[in-house]
Write an enzyme that holds these catalytic residues in place. Structure first.
Site, PDB file in Angstrom:
ATOM      1  N   ASP A 168    -130.196  -2.252 -23.031  1.00 59.40           N
ATOM      2  CA  ASP A 168    -129.112  -1.472 -22.406  1.00 59.40           C
ATOM      3  C   ASP A 168    -129.883  -0.686 -21.412  1.00 59.40           C
ATOM      4  O   ASP A 168    -130.709  -0.003 -21.572  1.00 59.40           O
ATOM      5  CB  ASP A 168    -128.360  -0.616 -23.621  1.00 59.40           C
ATOM      6  CG  ASP A 168    -126.748  -0.462 -23.215  1.00 59.40           C
ATOM      7  OD1 ASP A 168    -126.373  -0.358 -22.230  1.00 59.40           O
ATOM      8  OD2 ASP A 168    -126.165  -0.739 -24.110  1.00 59.40           O
TER       9      ASP A 168
ATOM     10  N   HIS B  46    -118.972  -1.690 -29.496  1.00 63.14           N
ATOM     11  CA  HIS B  46    -119.274  -0.383 -30.009  1.00 63.14           C
ATOM     12  C   HIS B  46    -118.172   0.724 -29.396  1.00 63.14           C
ATOM     13  O   HIS B  46    -118.228   1.787 -29.930  1.00 63.14           O
ATOM     14  CB  HIS B  46    -120.663   0.037 -29.755  1.00 63.14           C
ATOM     15  CG  HIS B  46    -120.987   0.395 -28.364  1.00 63.14           C
ATOM     16  ND1 HIS B  46    -121.159  -0.677 -27.427  1.00 63.14           N
ATOM     17  CD2 HIS B  46    -121.190   1.398 -27.475  1.00 63.14           C
ATOM     18  CE1 HIS B  46    -121.228  -0.406 -26.258  1.00 63.14           C
ATOM     19  NE2 HIS B  46    -121.420   1.153 -26.321  1.00 63.14           N
TER      20      HIS B  46
ATOM     21  N   ASP C 229    -124.929  -0.398 -18.385  1.00 64.09           N
ATOM     22  CA  ASP C 229    -123.738   0.631 -18.645  1.00 64.09           C
ATOM     23  C   ASP C 229    -123.100   1.340 -17.298  1.00 64.09           C
ATOM     24  O   ASP C 229    -123.614   1.436 -16.476  1.00 64.09           O
ATOM     25  CB  ASP C 229    -124.376   1.685 -19.455  1.00 64.09           C
ATOM     26  CG  ASP C 229    -123.436   2.784 -19.978  1.00 64.09           C
ATOM     27  OD1 ASP C 229    -123.011   2.283 -21.192  1.00 64.09           O
ATOM     28  OD2 ASP C 229    -123.134   3.807 -19.622  1.00 64.09           O
TER      29      ASP C 229
ATOM     30  N   GLU D  10    -121.389  -3.774 -17.076  1.00 65.10           N
ATOM     31  CA  GLU D  10    -120.314  -3.331 -17.812  1.00 65.10           C
ATOM     32  C   GLU D  10    -119.443  -2.572 -16.659  1.00 65.10           C
ATOM     33  O   GLU D  10    -120.112  -1.775 -15.900  1.00 65.10           O
ATOM     34  CB  GLU D  10    -120.492  -2.151 -19.023  1.00 65.10           C
ATOM     35  CG  GLU D  10    -119.268  -1.781 -19.526  1.00 65.10           C
ATOM     36  CD  GLU D  10    -119.499  -0.435 -20.162  1.00 65.10           C
ATOM     37  OE1 GLU D  10    -118.771  -0.032 -21.199  1.00 65.10           O
ATOM     38  OE2 GLU D  10    -120.188   0.498 -19.589  1.00 65.10           O
TER      39      GLU D  10
HETATM   40  C1  NOJ Z   1    -120.127   3.047 -21.785  1.00 69.02           C
HETATM   41  C2  NOJ Z   1    -120.882   2.855 -23.073  1.00 69.02           C
HETATM   42  O1  NOJ Z   1    -120.619   1.387 -23.555  1.00 69.02           O
HETATM   43  C3  NOJ Z   1    -120.325   3.954 -23.939  1.00 69.02           C
HETATM   44  O2  NOJ Z   1    -120.421   3.853 -25.377  1.00 69.02           O
HETATM   45  C4  NOJ Z   1    -120.719   5.103 -23.317  1.00 69.02           C
HETATM   46  O3  NOJ Z   1    -120.347   6.449 -24.053  1.00 69.02           O
HETATM   47  C5  NOJ Z   1    -120.458   5.306 -21.797  1.00 69.02           C
HETATM   48  N1  NOJ Z   1    -120.634   3.924 -21.339  1.00 69.02           N
HETATM   49  C6  NOJ Z   1    -121.292   6.325 -21.153  1.00 69.02           C
HETATM   50  O4  NOJ Z   1    -122.735   5.920 -21.237  1.00 69.02           O
END
Ligand code: NOJ
Length: 570
Positions: free
Chosen positions: A98, A341, A206, A269
């Site tokens: 990640d 998650h 992320d 993401e």
């Molecule tokens: C996306 C992540 O998947 C999530 O779990 C996180 O809280 C936020 N980005 C901030 O990093």
């Protein structure tokens, strides 16, 4: 052009905190991941995406990183991470880490240095801004912009010591890095190269489409449209796919991946990403990322906010998935997911987790997703049909997003029972209860007290009970994954949606080189006669199904993958 390796791959996401504990502290760790590798081999997945294990104060369970080049003692050691890389490679799997570089923790030394003074050499590594003109710092309304944070409240935190605000799109303990500053970008790329040198095979990035902010020449950031019933506004136009996002990702590719030996996987993401943008991000010629996580389908059961859930309308899902399949058919690539998650469990959300239909709906949803074109991601526990947790009270929640939301909702006078009901359905903690390995009191997850309770249904729903049962959810996932590996039509075939307006049956074809698969899924509790609806399905050879003895009637939550090739011969 030859298809890239990940076109026929299936990824598995490990959220380490909840996967397997090896030292009895109630929190999963790398030792636990190492212990459970046989589970992944047995499933047949190709890639492990590991959620953050870096040193972190754990304000957002590791998505607040205080050192990018280490392992939090909570999770283990760097040696164990090296061991994991070697063990996965020995099993023919790859490790995707990640990458959380939109923000750091407020305890990262970069931020500590940045906040130390207005003249700090790292001041400009983050987004510092003075109070709004005419306001004193710290006063309500003095925030430099009106943007609302993803985790409730304003995105600005006032630092009294230096008299300025810093930006945090997420929690106040997650300050945003300033990607306008080339030193920040260079530091991130150096860190990424360091991980690749260690042997990791790529990154899940992320909220990577938030790294470029729309900032005026004079440094000004723009207010967003007001949010209904709130003093705050929606700043997303200023930070989703901002003006320099493609430039930054191309630079990252050049600086980190270009010319490097090996085969990597990058997945960005990207909340709010559109198909048009995704085509640009994933066009191989542009060298940005291999695929994106888009959010359209997981927003279809929201009314404006995830905390106002509404039932999913099947025709909306078909329209959305259908557009993405078509939109990325000639250029780019899709990722496919139900669970991760951050999402409640799909079997509870889009399926039917009643005892009667839980197994069938879990396998039906899996079939539907895995037969699309794209790279499927399985989230830990999904492969055994794990469901939402029966949260009794607000004290049961741990997630910063849920906890902040409840607090903010109470301040504005919302009905606590209604807020709790929405949290029960939508909270991210649903995905974060420990993996249910067996029927023992802590489900085989820990010998200690689990950080989040084990779902009481683990007595029945667990991996041990399913491993040797050919009719289990687990066995079905195994078959789906094998099918993608064996059958190029599943990996690469063209997609065509059928019955776009039907409420109960989700059907489509996949075709490649004269071969056609027909996928028919009953996504309801009602039986359906196939002879009228899809006569070509009746009698077609079954490639894979989730219920025994298929006949002319499609039973509730029944899914079939049929081979139409032999039909034309018959
Ligand atoms: C996306 C992540 O998947 C999530 O779990 C996180 O809280 C936020 N980005 C901030 O990093």
């Amino acid at each position: 052009m030859e298809a890239p390796w990940w076109a026929s791959a299936v990824a598995y996401q490990v959220y380490p905190r909840s996967f397997q504990d090896s030292d009895g502290d109630g929190i999963g760790d790398l030792g636990g991941v190492l212990q459970r590798l046989d589970h992944l081999t047995d499933l047949g997945v190709d890639v492990l995406w590991l959620s953050p294990v870096y040193p972190s104060p754990q304000a957002d369970n590791g998505y607040d990183i205080s050192d990018y080049q280490g392992i939090d003692p909570l999770f283990g050691t760097l040696e164990q991470l090296d061991e994991l890389i070697a063990a996965l490679h020995a099993r023919g799997m790859r490790l995707v880490m990640d990458l959380v570089v939109n923000h750091t923790s407020d305890e990262h030394p970069w931020f500590e240095e940045s906040r130390a003074s207005r003249t700090s050499p790292k001041r400009d590594w983050y987004w510092w801004r003075p109070p709004r003109g005419g306001f004193a710092g710290g006063d309500p309304g003095a925030e430099p912009t009106n943007w609302q944070s993803f985790f409730s409240g304003p995105v600005w935190e006032y630092d009294a010591a230096t008299g300025e605000y810093y930006l945090h799109l997420f929690d106040r303990r997650q300050p945003d890095l300033n990607w306008e500053n080339p030193e920040v970008r260079e530091a991130v790329y150096a860190m990424m190269r360091w991980w690749l040198d260690r042997g990791v095979d790529g990154f899940r990035m992320d909220v990577i489409n938030m790294i470029s902010k729309d900032v005026a020449e004079d440094g000004h950031l723009h207010d967003g449209p007001p949010l209904p019933g709130s003093s705050l506004g929606d700043g997303s136009a200023s930070y989703l796919c901002g003006p320099r996002i493609h430039e930054f990702l191309q630079e990252m590719h050049r600086e980190v991946f270009a010319g490097r030996d090996g085969t990597f996987l990058t997945v960005g993401e990207m909340p709010g990403v559109t198909i048009e943008q995704a085509r640009l991000f994933t066009d191989p010629v542009r060298a940005e990322v291999d695929m994106v996580f888009q959010f359209e389908h997981v927003g279809l059961d929201h009314q404006g906010s995830k905390w106002r859930p509404v039932p999913l309308r099947m025709r909306d899902l078909k329209a959305s998935f259908g557009r993405w399949q078509t939109g990325l058919a000639d250029v780019g690539w899709n990722s496919l997911y139900w669970d991760n998650h951050d999402q409640p469990r799909a079997v509870s959300r889009f399926g039917d987790d009643s005892p009667e239909f839980r197994r069938d709906s879990a396998t039906c949803l899996a079939t539907l997703l895995h037969l699309h074109r794209g790279t499927p991601y399985v989230y830990q526990g999904q492969e055994i049909g794990m469901a939402n947790f029966p949260f009794a009270s607000v004290d049961d929640f741990r997630d910063v997003e849920s906890v902040n939301h409840f607090g903010a909702a109470m301040v504005v006078g919302e009905d606590p029972a209604a807020v709790l009901a929405a949290m029960r359905r939508m909270s991210r903690d649903n995905a974060r209860t420990p993996v249910q390995w067996d029927a023992s009191p802590s489900a085989g997850f820990t010998t200690g007290t689990p950080w989040l309770p084990v779902n009481p249904d683990h007595v029945e729903w667990n991996a041990a009970a399913q491993r040797d049962d050919p009719s289990s959810v687990l066995a079905h996932y195994r078959r789906l994954i094998a099918l993608r590996h064996e059958n190029p039509v599943v990996a690469l075939g063209d997609f065509a949606m059928l019955l776009p307006d039907h409420d109960d049956v989700y059907a489509f074809t996949r075709s490649l080189d004269g071969e056609t698969l027909l996928v028919v899924c009953n996504v309801s509790r009602r039986s359906c006669d196939l002879s009228d609806l899809l006569p070509q399905a009746v009698g077609a050879p079954l490639v894979l199904g989730n219920l025994p003895d298929p006949g002319p009637t499609l039973r509730p939550w029944e899914a079939r993958v049929l081979d139409l090739r032999d039909r034309s011969v018959a």
